[in-house]
Each structure stands twice: as structure tokens, then as C-alpha cells.
Scaffold this motif. Sequence first.
Motif, short mmCIF file in Angstrom:
data_model
loop_
_atom_site.label_atom_id
_atom_site.label_comp_id
_atom_site.label_asym_id
_atom_site.label_seq_id
_atom_site.Cartn_x
_atom_site.Cartn_y
_atom_site.Cartn_z
N LEU A 106 -4.80 5.49 -5.22
CA LEU A 106 -4.69 4.06 -4.95
C LEU A 106 -5.96 3.32 -5.35
N GLU B 266 0.83 -1.20 0.00
CA GLU B 266 0.00 0.00 0.00
C GLU B 266 0.87 1.26 0.00
N SER B 267 1.89 1.25 0.83
CA SER B 267 2.83 2.38 0.87
C SER B 267 3.56 2.52 -0.45
N LEU B 268 4.01 1.36 -0.95
CA LEU B 268 4.81 1.36 -2.17
C LEU B 268 4.01 1.94 -3.33
N LEU B 269 2.74 1.55 -3.41
CA LEU B 269 1.90 2.03 -4.52
C LEU B 269 1.61 3.51 -4.39
N SER C 79 3.14 0.16 7.32
CA SER C 79 3.45 -0.39 6.00
C SER C 79 4.89 -0.09 5.57
N THR D 288 -0.46 4.91 6.04
CA THR D 288 -1.51 3.90 6.02
C THR D 288 -1.96 3.54 7.43
#
Lengths: 386, 323
Positions: free
Chosen positions: B67, A224-227, B101, B97
Motif C-alpha cells: 500500500l 484502504e481495504s480495497l487497495l 474499512s 486496517t
Amino acid sequence: MSRMLPMAKDPPRDRGSFWHRTWAMLVKEFIQLRRDRVSFAMIVMLPLMQLLLFGYAINTTPRDLPTAVLLQENSDLGRSILAALRNTQYFKITHQVTSEAEFDKVLASGQVLFAIEIPAGFERAVRRGERPALLVAADATDPVAAGSAMGALGQIVQSALAHDYGLPEAAAPLFEFRAHARYNPAGATYLNIVPGLVGTILTMTMLIFTALSVTREIERGTMESLLAMPITPVEIMLGKIVPYVLVGFVQAALIIGIGVLLFGVPVIGSLGLLALLSTLFITANLAIGYTFSTIAQNQLQAMQMSMMFFLPNILLSGFMFPFAGMPVWAQWIGEALPLTHYLRIVRAIMLKGATLPDLTYDSLALVGLTLVAMTIAVSRFRRTLD
Amino acid sequence: MTEAPDLAKDGIAKNDIAIDVHGLTKKFGARTVVRDLSMQVRRGSIYGFLGPNGSGKTTTIRMLCGLLTPDAGEGTCLGFNIRTQADKIKRRVGYMTQRFSLYQDLSVRENLEFVARIYGLPDPANAARDMISRIGLSGREAQLAGELSGGWKQRLALGACTLPSPQLLLLDEPTAGVDPKARREFWNEIHALAADGLTVLVSTHYMDEAERCHEIAYIAYGELLVHGTVDEVIASAHLVTYTVSASNGEGLAKIADELNGRPGIDMVAPFGSSLHVGGRDASALEAALQSFRDRPGLAIEPAKPTLEDVFIDLMTRARDNFQ
């Protein structure tokens, strides 16, 4: 509230509770198994694949082996011998070569497993009862593939000819086969197995390295962070593959080193070429593993996909069983596996001293497979959490 | 109360708006998670995003930073289209998040250097070092992120998403599971960042945190029900509240059962040794309470409605509308 909870008493410990707890666990496992579609598919697919591959594709006494013929004279007897060879069903004449050089080249590049030369003046010599020699050169890098066909040569061809010419079978042979097992004259299996292991071990380890790479990010929540960061799918893929190319390279060097030092396997060809094409093969497997990683929902699925991919690699690549002996459909599957091409490359370089021009087809196939895998991976990679 | 504020009326120039979205809708299968959501967030403000679990807060935040793709609706984030310019938004937004993360198996410094490199900061090692001292993790830079306690993890995560100097921070329940002291320090940091001109959108369950925001929005069942400053939100609810307390402290649960559902009573919530009772119709509420006034040992006094009273009332009403 405290009235509702029975306190300060030992929990009941009747005999049934062992079964109850086991039953509870068992029911839960079944529910989870039913939800896990890929595991479920594997329960069916794995035995099915094994049975079909072993049952139909694998043949340890291979037939229709690709064979080249060099006809130095155009005679009836020569044609009869070729017809007799075909009739044994072991040989399939795929190449008609016109020179000694070409004769050597098709063998070295692995296009044929056998090359047969009928020398000039052969028929006349036979008629004179001189018992001339017929040269049969075999690619013995895979002794299993070559062995049974070689055994069949002498007897079957002689008797077929004798039959054609109306001679009694008991008569002395009209000519002799001069068999020449090239590249591995002693027929030592380890000469075939050790280079093959380089490819097999690399396939297994490389696949697993990258097959988990994307699913791990998803499962640990780091995806999630990476995206949310400004990084593209291609950048993520290359960043994940390149470190393992190095790892794979070290591993390949280790296996080849041990093969040379402990088993005395020769490296006749160029080490540099072997290193280059090994890197290509390593990259192909990493790309395929990464592709699995973008398709799988979790790490377990990625592992299962890798296993499902590994199985045909072992069975259909020519590592365990002769490639030429498989039916055409199995050979087509084999052509789609990087290991098939790498086995030809590594055996050809180590045992035959093959050069890049000999290996053009298999090298390009590896490049192609890598690009296909990478394209699928990048298009499968989800840039959003939708 | 539920419509989006009219920008022209408020006299806000377009470039003073960090987030400007209209009609955002997101469905997962047949389930609509966010429904026709519109919101505007001023640059440099701290915007609180409140709502029960599963109300669509996380989904909205994810749509804002690219996202998730909205099924319907348009909008901009920092002036960039959320549908087509996600790449530009990602460079300028720090997203923290809900679940930690960062890489658990990388150290504090390695995590920060990774982020710095991805955003192309000129000197990743130096940027990471500065951030470590800023977030007070000096001495722990070699510790693995997975081994940090909840409060330290949260600081590291905040450090990581502020490292590339974003213009907008999206914080998804950043203080869940963090102790009060760490929470207070966290909010001081948020205010310091906002004072520097950073816009912060933060989702939370805590009322005290909501009260520290410049503006709040309440979202339930995917719909934005109310927004404004805390005082505006309380006033707009037109809620009249009383505290009902029993002198002997007992029987409140029974009284709550009796009060619940009576005409005029929209909300009953226990608070320690008293009940908060509220209603939107003052005279109906008064009438409903009348029969309780004579009970011995029961004190009924008018009270100022709190933000929590308003939210519980909103949640009850939203549920009634959806069922």
C-alpha cells in the motif's frame, strides 16, 4: 484536581457571550475556508467563468451561421445575392452543394443551419420581372438560432441588391424568398428544449453519481481495504460505472417518454439508434464524473468540480444559446463537451430523423471523450496510499 | 540488540520466513516515518508490533502489503518482492486496517460476499455463510456493518480478511476500543489461526497482548529498537527495578518528581499506590534510592521488570536520542 474546576455553579451568561460564540464560529469557518483551496478557487473561478461566458461567448442573435448553397445556374445575380448574404454577417457560406440530395443531407446532419438554392433560369426570370422564388431552407430545430437570420433575409438582401443594381429601394422586390423552416415549421421552442433537456438532465445526474464514488471510498476509509485487495484500477472503474449506465438509461427513457406523451415531441428517427447513442453519452458523463472523483481530495471538491464542469455544459453546448453564434474559441470548448455532441444527436434523431451516417462525427466524438476520460481516470487512480 | 537476526546463524531455511525486509525507509515530505527498518518473521508465528502512537507501525505494515512504496530498502513478503510483486502479495495477505474499512452500508453477509468475489472464491455465498458462523455472527448476517458494535465490527473485519485463506495476516491495532472479553476471544482466534500455519503480524498498545505473541518488536520514532521473545526483550534491557510504595498512599506524586532525573534513575512510573523505579546501572540506582530508604512510611523493594517497564524505558531513551 477537583479544586481546579469550578463546579456546581451556573456558567456565566453575560450579554457578550453571544458575540463571542458567533465570533469563534466565524473565525473557525474562515480558517477552514482558507485551507480548502478548491472552494477558494471556486469563489474566484465561478463568477469569472460566468462573466466571460455570458459576456463574450453567448450571443442570442448569432452571426456567421453555417450555410450551404446550391447554385443551379452560374449568374452575376446569383453571386451578388450570395455576397449580399455574406454582408449581412448572419450567414457564412461553408458548403457548395451540387445536388438536391446533398442539399438535404448537409441540413439533416447538422453541418449547416441554412441551405439556399438559386434555381436554374433565376437571373433571366428576375430580368423579366417575373419575381421568381429563391428557396431558403432553415434548420429550425433551434428556432432562436434560425429566427433572427430568417428575419434579416428579406429586407437586407433586397436592399443590398437594389443598391448594387442602382434601383430605388422603394421599388417592388425583384424576387421572393421562399423560406422553409424545416423540422420545426411552427418554430415551437419546446421542440428544441425537450430533447435538449434529456442531455442536460443526464449530464447533471450522471456526473454526480460517479463524481463521489472514489472520494466516498477514501473518506469512509474503505479505500484502504480495497487497495489491499487484488483488484485493478480498471476493474474498480468499470464496476463503478456500469450500474449507473443502467440508471441513466432508465432516466433517459423517462424523460423522452414524458417529452413524447406530455409535450408531443416526435421521435422521427430510430428509437434503437437513440438508445444506443444515449448509452454512449451516459457512459461519457459517468467516465468524466469518475475522473473528477480520482482527482478530488474529498466529496465536496468532487461536487465543486462537477459544478464547474456543468456550467459550460449548459452555456456552451448549444442547449441555452445557439452554438453557431459563439466565437470560435467558445465553439472549441463546446466541442470538448459531451453534451454538445449529444444535443446534436438527440435533436437530429428526434426531430430530423437522422441516421447513424449523419451522426458519425458526433458519435465518434463521444467515444473519444469517453476514452480520454477513462484513460485519465485510470492513470490518476492511485494504487497506493503514497 | 538492534541489528537484524542473522538467519544463517539461527539455521532457518528461507522458506520458513514469511516476512524478510531490510533497511525499509519511508518519508512523508521531510519527515522520516520509518528509518532503516529490518525484520524477519517466521511462518506460523504471531509477531507483535509495539510502539507509541506515530512510531511508524502502520506505515511499516502498509509497506509490507504494497500500500506504500518504501523510499529505500528491499524485502520479501511470503517470498514476493514488496516493490515489484504487490499483486501477488495482495492475493495472499489479509490486511485488517486500524480503522474499520468494510462497507458500513452493506450487511454483514454482503460485505463478506464482496470480499469472496474479489478474491475469486468459487462459491461466495457459501464462503460468506461459513465465515459468518465461524465468527459467531449467525443471526446478524442481514445487519448493516455500520450498525454493529465495536467488538462485532472487529470480528467481521477479521472474518473478512481471513476469508480468502491468506498465508499472512497483518492486523493493525485490531483490538483498539474493544472490551476485554472480546479481546480475549479475538486472541484465542488468532492463536487458533496461527496453529493452522497462518503467520500473524499484529500491532498493539496492550502489554498483555504483547505477552501473548511468540515474538515481539518495539518500534519508536520509526526505528526498530528491540525484538525477540518477551523474556529476551526484558532480559536484553538489563533493567533493574524497584517498587516504591508509601504506607499512607500519599505524596507519591511528589516523590516521583524527586526521583525523576536523578543520576542512575532511568524510569519512574506510577502503578496504582506504588511507583516503578528502574535503571540500567544497578549500583547507581541503588545509590540514588539510598537517600529515600530512611524516609518514614516509604517501602522500597526489588521487583522483576515488566515488559511495560522495559518499553517505557526504551521510549524515554529513544526520545533522548532524537532530541
